[in-house]
Design a protein around this motif. Structure first.
Motif, PDB file in Angstrom:
ATOM      1  N   PRO A  39       0.812  -1.228   0.000  1.00 54.82           N
ATOM      2  CA  PRO A  39       0.000   0.000   0.000  1.00 54.82           C
ATOM      3  C   PRO A  39       0.845   1.278   0.000  1.00 54.82           C
ATOM      4  N   ALA A  40       2.016   1.223   0.632  1.00 52.82           N
ATOM      5  CA  ALA A  40       2.877   2.417   0.651  1.00 52.82           C
ATOM      6  C   ALA A  40       3.306   2.803  -0.760  1.00 52.82           C
ATOM      7  N   THR A  41       3.705   1.818  -1.561  1.00 50.68           N
ATOM      8  CA  THR A  41       4.128   2.139  -2.933  1.00 50.68           C
ATOM      9  C   THR A  41       2.950   2.603  -3.773  1.00 50.68           C
ATOM     10  N   TYR A  42       1.805   2.013  -3.569  1.00 47.21           N
ATOM     11  CA  TYR A  42       0.618   2.396  -4.338  1.00 47.21           C
ATOM     12  C   TYR A  42       0.220   3.843  -4.032  1.00 47.21           C
ATOM     13  N   ILE A  43       0.161   4.163  -2.763  1.00 46.49           N
ATOM     14  CA  ILE A  43      -0.194   5.532  -2.358  1.00 46.49           C
ATOM     15  C   ILE A  43       0.869   6.513  -2.842  1.00 46.49           C
ATOM     16  N   ALA A  44       2.131   6.131  -2.723  1.00 49.82           N
ATOM     17  CA  ALA A  44       3.218   7.010  -3.183  1.00 49.82           C
ATOM     18  C   ALA A  44       3.134   7.233  -4.690  1.00 49.82           C
ATOM     19  N   ASP A  45       2.862   6.185  -5.464  1.00 52.16           N
ATOM     20  CA  ASP A  45       2.728   6.328  -6.919  1.00 52.16           C
ATOM     21  C   ASP A  45       1.617   7.313  -7.278  1.00 52.16           C
ATOM     22  N   MET A  46       0.489   7.189  -6.609  1.00 51.74           N
ATOM     23  CA  MET A  46      -0.644   8.072  -6.910  1.00 51.74           C
ATOM     24  C   MET A  46      -0.336   9.510  -6.488  1.00 51.74           C
ATOM     25  N   THR A  47       0.360   9.652  -5.374  1.00 55.49           N
ATOM     26  CA  THR A  47       0.733  10.988  -4.903  1.00 55.49           C
ATOM     27  C   THR A  47       1.702  11.657  -5.868  1.00 55.49           C
ATOM     28  N   VAL A  48       2.650  10.891  -6.387  1.00 52.87           N
ATOM     29  CA  VAL A  48       3.631  11.428  -7.335  1.00 52.87           C
ATOM     30  C   VAL A  48       2.934  11.999  -8.567  1.00 52.87           C
ATOM     31  N   LEU A  49       1.871  11.366  -9.021  1.00 60.83           N
ATOM     32  CA  LEU A  49       1.134  11.880 -10.175  1.00 60.83           C
ATOM     33  C   LEU A  49       0.659  13.310  -9.930  1.00 60.83           C
ATOM     34  N   PHE A  50       0.124  13.541  -8.744  1.00 62.19           N
ATOM     35  CA  PHE A  50      -0.390  14.868  -8.410  1.00 62.19           C
ATOM     36  C   PHE A  50       0.739  15.882  -8.240  1.00 62.19           C
ATOM     37  N   VAL A  51       1.796  15.485  -7.543  1.00 63.28           N
ATOM     38  CA  VAL A  51       2.918  16.409  -7.296  1.00 63.28           C
ATOM     39  C   VAL A  51       3.574  16.800  -8.619  1.00 63.28           C
ATOM     40  N   PHE A  52       3.890  15.805  -9.454  1.00 67.55           N
ATOM     41  CA  PHE A  52       4.496  16.088 -10.751  1.00 67.55           C
ATOM     42  C   PHE A  52       3.596  17.007 -11.567  1.00 67.55           C
ATOM     43  N   SER A  53       2.324  16.675 -11.640  1.00 64.90           N
ATOM     44  CA  SER A  53       1.396  17.442 -12.479  1.00 64.90           C
ATOM     45  C   SER A  53       1.248  18.873 -11.991  1.00 64.90           C
ATOM     46  N   PHE A  54       1.196  19.052 -10.694  1.00 64.98           N
ATOM     47  CA  PHE A  54       1.067  20.400 -10.138  1.00 64.98           C
ATOM     48  C   PHE A  54       2.268  21.266 -10.514  1.00 64.98           C
ATOM     49  N   PHE A  55       3.471  20.775 -10.208  1.00 57.90           N
ATOM     50  CA  PHE A  55       4.665  21.584 -10.457  1.00 57.90           C
ATOM     51  C   PHE A  55       4.962  21.726 -11.950  1.00 57.90           C
ATOM     52  N   THR A  56       4.751  20.680 -12.702  1.00 54.20           N
ATOM     53  CA  THR A  56       5.048  20.730 -14.128  1.00 54.20           C
ATOM     54  C   THR A  56       4.052  21.618 -14.866  1.00 54.20           C
ATOM     55  N   ALA A  57       2.794  21.594 -14.459  1.00 57.53           N
ATOM     56  CA  ALA A  57       1.803  22.490 -15.081  1.00 57.53           C
ATOM     57  C   ALA A  57       2.203  23.949 -14.864  1.00 57.53           C
ATOM     58  N   LYS A  58       2.676  24.254 -13.667  1.00 56.85           N
ATOM     59  CA  LYS A  58       3.146  25.626 -13.381  1.00 56.85           C
ATOM     60  C   LYS A  58       4.369  25.967 -14.233  1.00 56.85           C
ATOM     61  N   LEU A  59       5.325  25.047 -14.286  1.00 52.27           N
ATOM     62  CA  LEU A  59       6.559  25.266 -15.044  1.00 52.27           C
ATOM     63  C   LEU A  59       6.274  25.468 -16.532  1.00 52.27           C
ATOM     64  N   LEU A  60       5.422  24.630 -17.099  1.00 51.50           N
ATOM     65  CA  LEU A  60       5.148  24.678 -18.536  1.00 51.50           C
ATOM     66  C   LEU A  60       4.047  25.675 -18.896  1.00 51.50           C
ATOM     67  N   ARG A  61       3.409  26.233 -17.886  1.00 50.79           N
ATOM     68  CA  ARG A  61       2.273  27.143 -18.085  1.00 50.79           C
ATOM     69  C   ARG A  61       1.175  26.453 -18.907  1.00 50.79           C
ATOM     70  N   MET A  62       0.870  25.249 -18.469  1.00 56.35           N
ATOM     71  CA  MET A  62      -0.188  24.456 -19.095  1.00 56.35           C
ATOM     72  C   MET A  62      -1.198  24.094 -18.006  1.00 56.35           C
ATOM     73  N   ASP A  63      -2.384  23.660 -18.436  1.00 57.94           N
ATOM     74  CA  ASP A  63      -3.388  23.335 -17.431  1.00 57.94           C
ATOM     75  C   ASP A  63      -3.080  21.989 -16.765  1.00 57.94           C
ATOM     76  N   PHE A  64      -3.453  21.913 -15.504  1.00 55.35           N
ATOM     77  CA  PHE A  64      -3.202  20.735 -14.687  1.00 55.35           C
ATOM     78  C   PHE A  64      -3.791  19.480 -15.326  1.00 55.35           C
ATOM     79  N   SER A  65      -4.988  19.585 -15.865  1.00 57.31           N
ATOM     80  CA  SER A  65      -5.677  18.423 -16.434  1.00 57.31           C
ATOM     81  C   SER A  65      -4.875  17.774 -17.551  1.00 57.31           C
ATOM     82  N   THR A  66      -4.359  18.581 -18.466  1.00 56.74           N
ATOM     83  CA  THR A  66      -3.572  18.043 -19.583  1.00 56.74           C
ATOM     84  C   THR A  66      -2.312  17.366 -19.077  1.00 56.74           C
TER      85      THR A  66
END
Length: 176
Positions: free
Chosen positions: A61-88
């Protein structure tokens, strides 16, 4: 599921189709992330349970939760960096992770587990082709660094959690 073959074997042809897809990031998350993301944790649990049941019950469960969390963290910071919407970015990053999750089939046999890194290495190629498609080539290095750092943090934190002596004692007590 044919899109997976195109994504993996012809990503440059897949990205224009991805751009036309009107599915929400939530649909991608429930359809792909939550399902493909189970491959590694389930197979890790199966392969670890005979070695250390306590580690298996914590690690999966730790790896599963961590994997799902990484999706959100990456998407949040990368959307800001690339100036693209979070959804895409979230949909894009879920797709980038599919080879990682698929290569987790090697987690079923611990000595072969190192081969699961093949998917991780291939994910950089998907990042590269996707960033080129989005005309964000100048961000390749920082996006690669974010991806690498989050992947390593995910692996290290999952291992630290799984080997935590307090959690192991709690499981031992609960299991009598």
């Amino acid at each position: 599921m044919m899109f997976i073959f195109k994504l993996i074997f012809k990503p440059s042809e897949y990205w224009p189709e991805f751009e036309k897809d009107r599915s929400s990031w939530q649909e991608y998350f429930f359809r792909y992330a939550l399902t493909f993301g189970l491959i590694g944790p389930v197979l890790s649990f199966i392969s670890l349970k005979d070695i250390s049941f306590q580690k298996a019950i914590i690690y999966a469960p730790a790896t599963y939760i961590a994997d799902m969390t990484v999706l959100f963290v990456f998407s949040f910071f990368t959307a800001k960096l690339l100036r693209m919407d979070f959804s895409t970015i979230m949909k894009f990053y879920i797709l980038v992770n599919i080879p990682i999750w698929l290569s987790d089939v090697f987690d079923i046999y611990q000595p072969l587990r190192v081969l699961s890194n093949i998917g991780f290495l291939y994910s950089f190629y998907l990042l590269y082709t996707g960033l080129r498609f989005f005309k964000k080539e100048k961000y390749i290095l920082p996006v690669f660094v974010i991806h690498l750092v989050l992947y390593v943090l995910n692996a290290v934190l999952s291992e630290v959690i799984a080997t935590n002596p307090i959690l192991k004692k709690m499981i031992k007590i609960l299991a009598f």
